[in-house]
Enzyme design. Structure first.
Site, PDB file in Angstrom:
ATOM      1  N   GLU A 280       0.779  -1.226   0.000  1.00  0.00           N
ATOM      2  CA  GLU A 280       0.000   0.000   0.000  1.00  0.00           C
ATOM      3  C   GLU A 280       0.816   1.285   0.000  1.00  0.00           C
ATOM      4  O   GLU A 280       0.479   2.231   0.705  1.00  0.00           O
ATOM      5  CB  GLU A 280      -0.931  -0.005   1.206  1.00  0.00           C
ATOM      6  CG  GLU A 280      -0.238   0.144   2.582  1.00  0.00           C
ATOM      7  CD  GLU A 280       0.102  -1.159   3.283  1.00  0.00           C
ATOM      8  OE1 GLU A 280       0.221  -2.189   2.592  1.00  0.00           O
ATOM      9  OE2 GLU A 280       0.245  -1.141   4.519  1.00  0.00           O
ATOM     10  N   GLU A 314      -6.098  -2.653  -0.171  1.00  0.00           N
ATOM     11  CA  GLU A 314      -4.959  -1.740  -0.314  1.00  0.00           C
ATOM     12  C   GLU A 314      -5.407  -0.283  -0.304  1.00  0.00           C
ATOM     13  O   GLU A 314      -4.744   0.578   0.272  1.00  0.00           O
ATOM     14  CB  GLU A 314      -4.174  -2.044  -1.596  1.00  0.00           C
ATOM     15  CG  GLU A 314      -3.578  -3.452  -1.654  1.00  0.00           C
ATOM     16  CD  GLU A 314      -2.678  -3.793  -0.474  1.00  0.00           C
ATOM     17  OE1 GLU A 314      -2.015  -2.887   0.055  1.00  0.00           O
ATOM     18  OE2 GLU A 314      -2.662  -4.969  -0.067  1.00  0.00           O
ATOM     19  N   HIS A 317      -5.915   1.276   3.040  1.00  0.00           N
ATOM     20  CA  HIS A 317      -4.671   1.702   3.684  1.00  0.00           C
ATOM     21  C   HIS A 317      -4.307   3.146   3.337  1.00  0.00           C
ATOM     22  O   HIS A 317      -3.528   3.764   4.056  1.00  0.00           O
ATOM     23  CB  HIS A 317      -3.513   0.809   3.229  1.00  0.00           C
ATOM     24  CG  HIS A 317      -3.408  -0.494   3.951  1.00  0.00           C
ATOM     25  ND1 HIS A 317      -3.451  -0.599   5.318  1.00  0.00           N
ATOM     26  CD2 HIS A 317      -3.219  -1.757   3.485  1.00  0.00           C
ATOM     27  CE1 HIS A 317      -3.295  -1.881   5.661  1.00  0.00           C
ATOM     28  NE2 HIS A 317      -3.161  -2.594   4.567  1.00  0.00           N
TER      29      HIS A 317
HETATM   30 ZN   LIG Z   1      -2.643  -4.627   4.231  1.00  0.00          ZN
END
Ligand SMILES: [Zn+2]
Length: 872
Positions: A280, A314, A317
């Site tokens: 991420e 992702e 994040h």
């Molecule tokens: Zn993660």
């Protein structure tokens, strides 16, 4: 009883955050210039770091690893070479200063050099075959989490040392270079171009990214943000699905978090190697391309689920992890548990028909448990080798090994249980308050609990403590007393664990009487009661299986449940299947409880229900390898699964629900493994037809069908599969062929498949997983271990930092003979670093569990089947 040492964690405070680096000196701004040398696989670099000295110091201490420092200067005064010390062991760079450095602003300048790695650590290279051409190309990428930014440039490489980063890189002129922020300037220079990226906002060092190569992109705009999917040449159109859903998810999160995505652009970057899963990096997320790209002509529908789930995780994040970052790695669960939870929540929001909360989580690494996310975590958490979600982290290796299923999946389950308890809107308001209060800064778990307590008016930290700071989880035992009273009693649930510390939890319990509305009870003691439950009515505890605990019913309650299965929805049935299988593993109930439940299930072709059963049958079938009872079990399992497959048939009917497409594939694969001759013969026929006419086999069935063909392949079939695998550049197709090779059971072919792992035929992360895949599928884990032991050095060179400690031990988890425990211990003693200790212990526990469980299961299953046949 609560563990005595369980003390409430403190809110974020930079000064008291754990870590190795002294807190007197704090970097505020980095300007970094990197010049890679692709031919020599090395780079040179320079950086200027503005630092804020908070109290006078005699030395500067920061992180560096595998870097040569050519020169250093402070406020334009060069430091002598002798002032520069590298401590390899602690990954530190110390600069001794000629005199005390006064508090205030100073500038450090360093020039350095390092190497470009083969594995995904620091700056790495990927060699790949370009789409549609025979050309072999090289590209560059980075992977810094947890502690590898220090391999590219010296830095204060701990998450709480937030700073602004401005990167400049020199690359060949025909390359596209990508970083966290947009390109600010490109200048042509000798032998290439210099690309300068805009300065990032304040962020943690591990979130930096740099990717460069002969790349192309497709793009869109949403909410003022440029969104791109970036791939190697010839593949960007396969990013269309990822691009579309990225825009949708961005809007969803902008709303959920209450703070719009903070960067001007978001890149989804597909790499043909180097990254195993996804990372991420803020504004520039990297994915293994197989997890991002989708070719509707050749890829199964199931792949869409995986792509959606990983992108949703992702992207979460970008807020939870990047905008607000955990103060230290002991709070990694906060990042990962939360991203896993909201990733699943948003995937379910956009795709309710996928039943994602019930779906199997398919780990890319074949040594990881397969199953519903919550079940994966509970299986690990029941063992003696478990740990609290929040665990102390001191060394870099401990930070890396924190990325396990307790951190991700137990974290996610606990958050889901808490959201159910507090209510969806109250929980979201708490998250908004938390993000607003800590944006561009760091936080601890305590900060999240206090935001949620403020919005809910409930003592969230008091409930949470036992779940995050203790290992394990409870089982609730249900007993009907007289007069509609139901008594509940909690105890710790364990598997293969002698003398566990008894623990207690505050359990946000949910339940319903069939036909009535669900209700809840916060169980705060060892025992509690439900009142006014009519003795003849079905009672179900743990509504939809949303709670992270097991339930064991007394016989009267269990019989009522068995009689009401047709009136319970699929979520409840999956929960009963999962709990009863767990009771068998824990030796709290005989296998007949699970098989008896299957017997009473109403007729259905619901994927989630069959997924659970297929997963258990697959486990048993592999555990019984070499046992005389195996054939009997296979026959029984076929008798359960075959009718479901016959109802679906081989040919997809249109229109057909996506879940049915997936179930058909799963049934073909498991029936093949269970030696169903009809399925094996039909798979071979369909494969032959497919060779002449690829369109004759639906993309949704290819993986399973080719897998069955591979499992029973002779040498010429094996050669054909490999030839096909070599030829295709389609990621999903390639994976299908190599997975099929990994399934081959013929020992001679097992050897041939293993040899592939040492070549450059597959991206390095896939090559090392191939070995584990053979250990799982081929039924010859012994041959695999022999091979891995002989070639360990070459294999480890291909593996990324997060897997390196577990690689060798995890290859033992396919064994079930007690002698292997000693063999692993002996191997670890002489060959593995001390950082592998926890992974070795986990593997030892798994082998020991399998060996005792195998004996118990074999006799109980045989008994059940004989009894069943006798009754017929
Ligand atoms: Zn993660």
């Amino acid at each position: 009883m609560f563990v005595a040492s369980m003390t409430a964690e403190k809110p974020f405070d930079f000064g008291t955050t754990p870590g190795k680096l002294p807190k007197e000196v704090v970097p505020t701004e980095y300007s970094i210039r990197i010049i890679p040398n692709i031919d020599k696989l090395s780079f040179t670099g320079m950086e200027m770091v503005k630092v804020n000295v908070r109290a006078p110091v005699r030395q500067l201490v920061l992180n560096a690893l595998e870097l040569e420092i050519a020169s250093a200067s402070l406020d334009n005064d060069p430091l002598p070479k002798s002032a520069i010390k590298i401590d390899r062991q602690n990954e530190l760079l110390t600069l001794a200063l000629p005199s005390e450095l006064a508090a205030g602003e100073h500038t450090l300048a360093l020039s350095f050099s390092g190497k470009i790695n083969q594995q995904g650590q620091g700056l790495f290279y990927v060699r790949y075959q370009e789409q549609g051409t025979a050309a072999k190309k090289t590209m560059l990428g980075t992977q810094f989490e947890a502690t590898d930014a220090r391999r590219l440039f010296p830095c204060w490489d701990e998450p709480s040392f937030r700073a602004r980063f401005q990167l400049t890189a020199v690359v060949p002129e025909n390359w596209l270079a990508v970083s966290n922020m947009p390109v600010e300037a490109e200048t042509k220079i000798d032998n290439g171009k210099e690309v300068r990226f805009a300065m990032t906002p304040l962020m943690s060092s591990y979130l930096n990214v740099f990717v460069a190569g002969e790349l192309e992109s497709i793009e869109t705009q949403n909410s003022g943000v440029q969104i791109r999917v970036i791939t190697t040449k010839g593949k960007s159109e396969w990013g269309r699905y990822a691009l579309d859903i990225s825009a949708k998810i961005l809007q969803y999160y902008n709303d959920y978090f209450g703070v719009p995505y903070p960067l001007p652009k978001l890149d989804q970057i597909g790499l043909p190697g180097g990254v195993g899963g996804a990372m991420e990096n803020w504004g520039g997320i990297t994915y293994f391309e197989g997890g991002l790209l989708f070719d509707p002509e050749k890829t199964s529908d199931d792949t869409k689920h995986d792509i959606f789930a990983v992108i949703a995780h992702e992207m979460a994040h970008m807020w939870f992890g990047d905008l607000v970052t955990m103060a230290w790695w002991n709070n990694l669960w906060l990042n990962e548990g939360f991203a896993s939870w909201i990733g699943t929540k948003s995937t379910a929001h956009f795709n309710p028909q996928w039943e994602v909360w019930l779906r199997k989580n398919k780990p890319r690494n074949p040594t990881r448990r397969v199953g519903i996310a919550k079940e994966q975590a509970m299986e690990s958490d029941a063992r003696s080798t478990t740990h609290p979600i929040q665990q102390p982290v001191v060394t870099e290796a401990e930070a890396s090994s924190a990325f396990d299923d307790i951190t991700y999946q137990k974290g996610q389950s606990f958050i889901r249980m808490l959201e159910n308890f507090l209510g969806e809107d109250v929980f979201r308001d708490g998250i908004r308050r938390y993000i607003a209060a800590h944006k561009y800064s760091n936080s601890t778990t305590a900060d999240l609990w206090s935001a949620l307590s403020e919005t809910s008016g409930k003592p969230v930290d008091g409930i949470a403590a036992a779940w995050t700071e203790q290992p394990g989880f409870p089982i609730v035992k249900v007993r009907r007393d007289v007069d509609g009273k139901v008594s509940l009693r909690q105890e710790r649930f364990t598997v293969n664990f002698k003398n566990p510390t008894p623990l207690e939890w505050k359990i946000p319990l949910t339940y319903f009487v069939l036909g009535e509305k669900p209700a809840s009870l916060l169980m705060t003691n060892k025992t509690d009661n439900l009142e006014n439950i009519p003795p003849d009515r079905t009672l179900k505890i743990n509504v939809h299986g949303g709670g992270n605990y097991r339930v064991q019913y007394d016989p009267a309650s269990w019989d009522l449940l068995l009689g009401s299965l047709a009136d319970l929805d699929v979520q409840e049935r999956v929960n009963l299947l999962s709990d009863s299988w767990a009771l068998v593993q824990a030796d709290r109930a005989p296998m007949s409880i699970y098989l008896g439940l299957i017997n009473k299930l109403p007729h259905s072709t619901e994927l989630a229900q069959w997924d659970q059963i297929i997963n258990v049958f697959d486990f048993i079938n592999r555990l019984l390898i070499g046992q005389p009872e195996r054939e009997k079990f296979q026959q029984y399992a076929r008798s359960i699964l075959r009718p479901v497959f016959e109802e679906l048939g081989w040919e997809p009917k249109s229109p057909e629900a996506p879940n049915v497409l997936t179930l058909r594939g799963s049934l073909i694969a498991i029936l093949g493994d269970l030696k169903d001759q009809d399925v094996i013969t039909a798979s071979r026929q369909r494969f032959q037809k497919y060779l002449n006419d690829p369109k004759s086999l639906s993309p949704d069935l290819r993986r399973a069908t080719i897998g069955v063909v591979g499992g029973y392949a002779d040498e010429s079939t094996w050669n054909k599969l490999r030839e096909l695998g070599l030829k295709t550049t389609n990621i999903a197709e390639k994976q299908n062929y190599y997975d099929a090779l990994a399934s081959a059971r013929d020992p001679k072919l097992v050897q041939k498949t293993l040899e592939i792992a040492l070549t450059e035929e597959l991206p390095s992360s896939r090559a090392v997983f191939l070995v584990a895949k053979v250990a799982r599928e081929s039924e010859h884990p012994d041959l695999v271990w022999q091979f891995a032991r002989q070639n360990m050095k070459a294999l480890l060179a291909k593996i990324d930092a997060l897997e390196i400690n577990s690689y060798a031990p995890s290859l033992f988890t396919f064994f079930s003979e007690p002698a292997r425990v000693d063999e692993l211990k002996a191997y670890a003693k002489t060959n593995l670093p001390s950082s592998s200790v926890k992974e070795v212990a986990k593997a030892v526990d798994e082998v020991a569990f399998r060996s005792q469980f195998k004996r118990r299961l074999a006799s109980q299953i045989a008994g059940w089947i004989d009894h069943r046949t006798a009754r017929k």
